[in-house]
Design a protein around this motif. Sequence first.
Motif, PDB file in Angstrom:
ATOM      1  N   TYR A  88       0.827  -1.217   0.000  1.00 58.14           N
ATOM      2  CA  TYR A  88       0.000   0.000   0.000  1.00 58.14           C
ATOM      3  C   TYR A  88       0.859   1.264   0.000  1.00 58.14           C
ATOM      4  CZ  TYR A  88      -3.941  -3.048   0.845  1.00 58.14           C
ATOM      5  OH  TYR A  88      -4.888  -4.018   0.733  1.00 58.14           O
ATOM      6  N   ALA A  89       1.999   1.227   0.674  1.00 61.54           N
ATOM      7  CA  ALA A  89       2.893   2.390   0.665  1.00 61.54           C
ATOM      8  C   ALA A  89       3.441   2.631  -0.736  1.00 61.54           C
ATOM      9  CB  ALA A  89       4.032   2.194   1.662  1.00 61.54           C
ATOM     10  N   ASN A  90       3.801   1.565  -1.446  1.00 61.34           N
ATOM     11  CA  ASN A  90       4.280   1.719  -2.822  1.00 61.34           C
ATOM     12  C   ASN A  90       3.185   2.270  -3.730  1.00 61.34           C
ATOM     13  OD1 ASN A  90       7.077   0.892  -3.039  1.00 61.34           O
ATOM     14  ND2 ASN A  90       6.371  -1.085  -2.323  1.00 61.34           N
ATOM     15  N   MET A  91       1.960   1.801  -3.552  1.00 64.17           N
ATOM     16  CA  MET A  91       0.850   2.330  -4.359  1.00 64.17           C
ATOM     17  C   MET A  91       0.593   3.804  -4.028  1.00 64.17           C
ATOM     18  SD  MET A  91      -1.907  -0.776  -4.765  1.00 64.17           S
ATOM     19  CE  MET A  91      -2.366  -0.831  -3.071  1.00 64.17           C
ATOM     20  N   TYR A  92       0.729   4.169  -2.768  1.00 65.58           N
ATOM     21  CA  TYR A  92       0.528   5.559  -2.363  1.00 65.58           C
ATOM     22  C   TYR A  92       1.582   6.464  -2.999  1.00 65.58           C
ATOM     23  CZ  TYR A  92       0.106   9.646   0.620  1.00 65.58           C
ATOM     24  OH  TYR A  92      -0.043  10.926   1.081  1.00 65.58           O
ATOM     25  N   VAL A  93       2.830   6.003  -3.006  1.00 71.40           N
ATOM     26  CA  VAL A  93       3.918   6.796  -3.589  1.00 71.40           C
ATOM     27  C   VAL A  93       3.680   7.002  -5.080  1.00 71.40           C
ATOM     28  CG1 VAL A  93       6.377   6.703  -4.162  1.00 71.40           C
ATOM     29  CG2 VAL A  93       5.632   6.195  -1.855  1.00 71.40           C
ATOM     30  N   GLU A  95       0.785   6.858  -6.663  1.00 70.67           N
ATOM     31  CA  GLU A  95      -0.433   7.662  -6.843  1.00 70.67           C
ATOM     32  C   GLU A  95      -0.165   9.152  -6.667  1.00 70.67           C
ATOM     33  OE1 GLU A  95      -4.302   8.208  -7.834  1.00 70.67           O
ATOM     34  OE2 GLU A  95      -3.325   6.251  -7.727  1.00 70.67           O
ATOM     35  N   HIS A  96       0.759   9.507  -5.792  1.00 69.63           N
ATOM     36  CA  HIS A  96       1.030  10.914  -5.511  1.00 69.63           C
ATOM     37  C   HIS A  96       2.257  11.464  -6.236  1.00 69.63           C
ATOM     38  CE1 HIS A  96      -1.859  10.007  -2.367  1.00 69.63           C
ATOM     39  NE2 HIS A  96      -2.122  11.306  -2.377  1.00 69.63           N
ATOM     40  N   ASP A  97       2.736  10.742  -7.229  1.00 72.88           N
ATOM     41  CA  ASP A  97       3.828  11.259  -8.048  1.00 72.88           C
ATOM     42  C   ASP A  97       3.256  12.297  -9.013  1.00 72.88           C
ATOM     43  OD1 ASP A  97       6.426  11.461  -9.079  1.00 72.88           O
ATOM     44  OD2 ASP A  97       5.884  10.114 -10.722  1.00 72.88           O
ATOM     45  N   CYS A 117       8.361   1.185  -8.319  1.00 67.53           N
ATOM     46  CA  CYS A 117       7.285   1.037  -7.335  1.00 67.53           C
ATOM     47  C   CYS A 117       6.413  -0.183  -7.647  1.00 67.53           C
ATOM     48  CB  CYS A 117       6.423   2.297  -7.291  1.00 67.53           C
ATOM     49  SG  CYS A 117       7.236   3.685  -6.488  1.00 67.53           S
TER      50      CYS A 117
END
Length: 183
Positions: A88-93, A95-97, A117
């Motif tokens: 989930y942290a990788n998906m968050y990173v 998503e917010h790029d 990611c």
Amino acid sequence: MPRRSKKPIWLLFKLSELLIMSINCYVHVSCFHRDGIPHIFILCATYGGGFIILCMTLLGTMFINRVPVKLEAMISGVIGFMCLMAVYANMYVVEHDQLLSFLKDREEMDYGFFKCCRNNGLLSLWAAGIHFLHCSFALDMLLTHSPSMIETLADGSQIALQSQRTPKSVMYNCIGEHESATT
């Protein structure tokens, strides 16, 4: 029939977990240096801490006679949950790029930040699956091989006993209807 040791399957789980966690560490560090993946504590703690814990438990598995099943289930469950959080942290990173939102679909696949990611997230998902499989195996061992079901013989070997609870109808058929089930 001699009772088989469960150490080979524990060792297989530990080695596969250690292998995938070391690959996760390598991918995370190389992406951090090459593509500028942000330094997030949960990723470093999951991969680095998981690697160190797995090395220590691998050494413990090699040098002890009996593997503590409760500890195995707890460690595997916690590391599996942390690997899931890393996904989930990788998906968050990603998503917010800010740059990723301006790229086309073809360009997205060639973008190094996205590839790192995605690869790290997929590896973390595989690691979580292996850890949860190990946890479920340990919980199964804990529930099906309780101490009340194992008898230690004089020579030190252990045998598994049948279940102590037998239906009354089976006892009556074996003993007779007029005799007590306790005698």
